[in-house]
Motif scaffolding. Structure first.
Motif, PDB file in Angstrom:
ATOM      1  N   SER A 112       0.816  -1.212   0.000  1.00 13.24           N
ATOM      2  CA  SER A 112       0.000   0.000   0.000  1.00 13.24           C
ATOM      3  C   SER A 112       0.850   1.263   0.000  1.00 13.24           C
ATOM      4  N   VAL A 113       0.265   2.378  -0.488  1.00  8.98           N
ATOM      5  CA  VAL A 113       0.945   3.666  -0.434  1.00  8.98           C
ATOM      6  C   VAL A 113       1.207   4.019   1.030  1.00  8.98           C
ATOM      7  N   GLY A 114       2.405   4.506   1.312  1.00  9.84           N
ATOM      8  CA  GLY A 114       2.780   4.871   2.672  1.00  9.84           C
ATOM      9  C   GLY A 114       3.262   3.712   3.524  1.00  9.84           C
ATOM     10  N   GLU A 115       3.148   2.482   3.008  1.00  7.97           N
ATOM     11  CA  GLU A 115       3.576   1.308   3.783  1.00  7.97           C
ATOM     12  C   GLU A 115       5.089   1.336   3.985  1.00  7.97           C
ATOM     13  N   GLN A 116       5.538   0.946   5.163  1.00  9.51           N
ATOM     14  CA  GLN A 116       6.970   0.903   5.467  1.00  9.51           C
ATOM     15  C   GLN A 116       7.470  -0.530   5.300  1.00  9.51           C
ATOM     16  N   TYR A 137       4.140   5.355  -3.430  1.00  7.54           N
ATOM     17  CA  TYR A 137       3.026   4.875  -4.254  1.00  7.54           C
ATOM     18  C   TYR A 137       2.770   3.402  -3.907  1.00  7.54           C
ATOM     19  N   ALA A 138       1.579   2.942  -4.194  1.00  8.32           N
ATOM     20  CA  ALA A 138       1.292   1.522  -4.029  1.00  8.32           C
ATOM     21  C   ALA A 138       2.120   0.722  -5.037  1.00  8.32           C
ATOM     22  N   VAL A 139       2.522  -0.475  -4.634  1.00  9.29           N
ATOM     23  CA  VAL A 139       3.293  -1.370  -5.504  1.00  9.29           C
ATOM     24  C   VAL A 139       2.539  -2.696  -5.590  1.00  9.29           C
ATOM     25  N   ALA A 140       2.098  -3.031  -6.784  1.00 11.69           N
ATOM     26  CA  ALA A 140       1.349  -4.279  -6.963  1.00 11.69           C
ATOM     27  C   ALA A 140       2.272  -5.478  -6.838  1.00 11.69           C
ATOM     28  N   ALA A 141       1.722  -6.591  -6.386  1.00 16.26           N
ATOM     29  CA  ALA A 141       2.489  -7.831  -6.322  1.00 16.26           C
ATOM     30  C   ALA A 141       3.118  -8.131  -7.677  1.00 16.26           C
ATOM     31  N   ARG A 149      13.287   6.972  -4.275  1.00 17.09           N
ATOM     32  CA  ARG A 149      13.513   5.765  -3.484  1.00 17.09           C
ATOM     33  C   ARG A 149      12.161   5.197  -3.020  1.00 17.09           C
ATOM     34  N   GLY A 150      11.945   3.907  -3.279  1.00 19.89           N
ATOM     35  CA  GLY A 150      10.684   3.277  -2.917  1.00 19.89           C
ATOM     36  C   GLY A 150       9.614   3.362  -3.985  1.00 19.89           C
TER      37      GLY A 150
END
Length: 552
Positions: free
Chosen positions: A22-26, A38-42, A73-74
Motif C-alpha cells: 500500500s501507499v505509505g507502507e513501510q 506509491y502503491a506497488v502491486a504484487a 527511493r521506494g
C-alpha cells in the motif's frame, strides 16, 4: 506468506513485491527501511535508491534498463519511468567460467519406462505421425484424422457437440423459452480419456499435423519446413510416419526422405510416402489408410522398458510470464536442468529474443569459441531482422507481461534465462537442428509459444517444461508439455491447464531444490506413461513452423 518482498541478486537496485503493498507502507528489509510513496502491486518492483534520467536499473545482477525520468527511493518502476537497456556483448568480453554440479546421488540409478528406438533414442510416447508436405494436403490429413481417431478410440470427448444436440432438440420442440432461461451446462470434472476401448494398447496416439507452408514461399522456408518435419519424424516419441504430398510443391518427397537420413543415418522407422498427383484422391486416401493401419499394428508391438534419466531430452520454455516467473518456476527449471545435465541428459533452452540482455553470461558459459560465435551470429542476425521491420527485441514484452511486472525485455530475459540453470553450454543450434550432444543446448527460436515448442520437438525433445504466470493451454502433437505455474493462485484458477505448481516457493513453503525434485519425480511418472499432461488431456496439439522468409 512469510515475506512481503525479495531482492533477487545482492547487486540489484530494485526489490520485488511478493504481495500488494500500500501507499505509505513501510518496508523493513536487509537492515534498511523504505516508505513507499506509491502503491506497488504484487510482482512489481520498487527502487532502493533515487534514480535520475540515464541512471541504470539492475536486476538479477545485470543491467535491465535506464531511468527516463527521476525515480524516488521506494517508487515502482514502470513503462513511464524506465526504458529497456542491456550491456553489450562479444567474444572480446568473454570471461572464464566454472560450474559446481548439483549433488545427484539420489537420482543415479533412477529410470523411467520408455520406448527404445533402434537409433538409441528413447521415447516417452509411442506415436504414429501423419504430415502434409504442402497446405494443399491439409484437407486429406483432417479426413484421415477424423476416421482414425473416431474408430480407434483417440478422439476427444464430444462434450460440446452433445450440448449443441440438446439445444437443437429444444429448438425443434419449439421450446426456445427453456433455452433462454436454462442454467449454464455443468462443467465436467475431467474429460474421459479411458484407453479401455483402444485396440492398440501400446500406441499412445496418432498425431496429424497441418500447416500453411510447402509452396508459395521462399525456398529457404521450404528448406526449414523440410528440416522441421524430418526432426519430428526422427523424434524418439514418433515410431512411424505417413507423409502426404501433392507433387508439384517446393518440398518434394525425395527431399524429406534425404533430410531424415541426413539428420539420422541410423533411421529405420516405417516411413510411408504418398503423392496425390499420381492418381485420384480416393486412390491416395485408400492406400494411405490401409498402409497406415498396417503400420499401427507393427508399432503396437513395441513395449515400454526401463531407461536411464540420461535418455531424457527436456525443453525449457516459458510463456504468459509474470513477475514471479524469474524467482519461482524458472529457477526450478534451472535447477532441474542442472540435475539432468549432471546425470548425462540433454536440455534445450530456446526463445532467443528472451535472452536479450544475458548474452554475455551465456557466451561465458560456452567453452567452445566457435559455438560461442555461432550464438553471437544467430542473436545479432535475428535482432537485426526484427529491427528491420520496426520491431526490435526491446518490444518483446506483451501487455500481459508488462501488467504483471515485466517492464522491459531485459527484465523478462534475465528471468527467462534462469530456466537454463548454471551448467556450461555444450552446443548452439539453429532452428530445426537436432540436439545430439548431452548438456545444455541453446536453440534459436522465436519467443512465440507455439513456434518455440514446435522447434524444440523438431530438435528432439521428449518432454517440454513450460512455466507460466498468467496461464496458457499450449501443447505439442508429439511431445508432452508440462505447464508449471509460478504462483498457486493460477494453479487454483486454471486447474485444467496447469500440471505442476511452483507457487509454494513464493509462499515460503518450499525451496527451489525441493520444488525441482518434486517436478523431476513428476517427469519420471509422465515419461513412463503413468500420467498425462493437461494439454494431452485436452488434445491441445499446437504446431506452427517458424516462417523466416517472405511470401512470394
Amino acid at each position: 506468506m512469510t515475506a512481503r518482498v525479495l531482492k533477487v541478486h545482492p547487486g540489484d537496485n530494485v526489490i520485488v513485491a511478493l504481495r500488494n503493498l500500500s501507499v505509505g507502507e513501510q518496508i523493513d528489509f536487509e537492515d534498511d527501511s523504505y516508505e513507499l510513496p506509491y502503491a506497488v502491486a504484487a510482482k512489481h518492483k520498487f527502487v532502493t535508491e533515487d534514480r535520475q534520467p540515464g541512471d541504470p536499473i539492475t536486476m538479477y545482477g545485470v543491467l535491465v534498463g535506464k531511468a527516463t525520468r527521476p525515480i524516488k527511493r521506494g517508487e515502482p518502476i514502470t513503462t513511464f519511468n524506465l526504458k529497456h537497456d542491456a550491456d553489450p556483448y562479444g567474444l572480446d568480453k568473454k570471461q572464464p567460467y566454472s560450474w559446481q554440479p548439483p549433488a545427484v546421488s539420489d537420482w543415479e540409478g533412477r529410470t523411467f519406462m520408455g520406448y527404445h528406438r533402434a537409433d538409441g533414442g528413447v521415447g516417452t510416447r509411442n506415436y504414429w505421425l501423419v504430415v502434409p508436405l504442402v497446405f494443399c494436403e491439409n484437407r486429406n490429413v483432417l479426413i484421415l484424422k477424423d476416421a482414425f481417431e473416431r474408430e480407434l478410440g483417440y478422439a476427444q470427448p464430444e462434450t460440446y457437440r452433445e450440448q449443441v444436440h440438446e439445444l437443437l432438440s429444444l429448438y425443434k420442440a419449439g421450446e426456445m423459452d427453456v433455452v433462454k432461461k436454462m442454467q449454464p451446462f455443468i462443467e465436467p470434472t475431467q474429460p474421459n480419456h479411458s484407453t479401455a476401448n483402444r485396440p492398440f494398447k501400446n500406441v499412445d496416439g496418432i498425431k496429424f499435423l497441418t500447416h500453411e507452408m510447402g509452396c508459395g514461399g521462399t525456398r529457404q522456408d521450404s528448406g526449414y519446413l523440410c528440416s522441421l518435419l524430418a526432426g519430428f519424424i526422427n523424434n524418439p516419441n514418433v515410431a512411424g510416419a505417413t507423409v502426404l504430398s501433392l507433387g508439384c510443391q517446393h518440398l518434394q518427397t525425395d527431399m524429406i526422405a534425404a533430410e531424415i537420413k541426413r539428420q539420422n543415418p541410423k533411421f529405420n522407422k516405417p516411413l510411408l510416402l504418398f503423392e496425390q498427383q499420381a492418381g485420384t484422391e480416393y486412390a491416395l486416401m485408400a492406400q494411405a489408410t490401409k498402409e497406415t493401419f498396417l503400420g499401427l499394428t507393427e508399432i503396437n508391438k513395441i513395449e515400454r522398458k526401463p531407461a536411464p534419466l540420461s535418455a531424457l531430452t527436456v525443453g525449457l520454455k516459458c510463456g504468459g510470464s509474470d513477475g514471479f516467473s524469474g524467482i519461482s518456476a524458472n529457477p526450478v527449471l534451472g535447477h532441474l536442468s542442472d540435475t539432468l545435465v549432471a546425470l548425462g541428459g540433454k536440455t534445450i533452452l530456446a526463445e532467443f529474443p528472451e535472452l536479450n540482455g544475458v548474452e554475455q553470461e551465456l557466451i561465458n558459459r560456452t567453452d567452445d569459441t566457435d559455438k560461442a560465435q555461432k550464438f553471437i551470429t544467430l542473436m545479432s542476425t535475428y535482432s537485426a531482422q526484427a529491427e528491420a521491420v520496426g520491431s526490435g527485441f526491446d518490444m518483446n514484452p506483451s501487455p500481459g507481461n508488462i501488467k504483471d511486472g515485466l517492464i522491459t525485455d531485459a527484465i523478462k530475459s534475465a528471468g527467462a534465462a534462469k530456466k537454463g540453470g548454471n551448467a556450461p553450454v555444450t552446443d548452439v543450434l539453429d532452428y530445426a537442428e537436432p540436439a545430439t550432444i548431452p548438456g545444455l543446448n541453446l536453440l534459436c527460436t522465436p519467443g512465440n509459444d507455439v513456434e518455440a515448442t514446435t522447434g524444440m520437438a523438431g530438435s528432439g525433445t521428449n518432454v517440454i517444461l513450460f512455466t507460466t504466470g498468467l496461464g496458457t493451454p499450449t501443447g505439442n502433437p508429439i511431445c508432452p508439455v508440462v505447464k508449471v505455474s509460478t504462483n498457486t493462485i493460477l494453479k487454483n484458477r486454471m486447474p485444467d491447464v496447469i500440471d505442476f505448481d511452483s507457487g509454494p516457493i513464493i509462499d515460503g513453503e518450499q525451496s527451489i531444490p525441493q520444488n525441482a525434485d518434486a517436478l523431476l519425480d513428476y517427469i519420471i511418472r509422465l515419461a513412463s506413461g503413468e500420467t498425462i499432461t493437461q494439454a494431452e488431456r485436452l488434445g491441445q496439439d499446437d504446431f506452427i513452423p517458424w516462417k523466416r522468409g517472405v511470401s512470394l
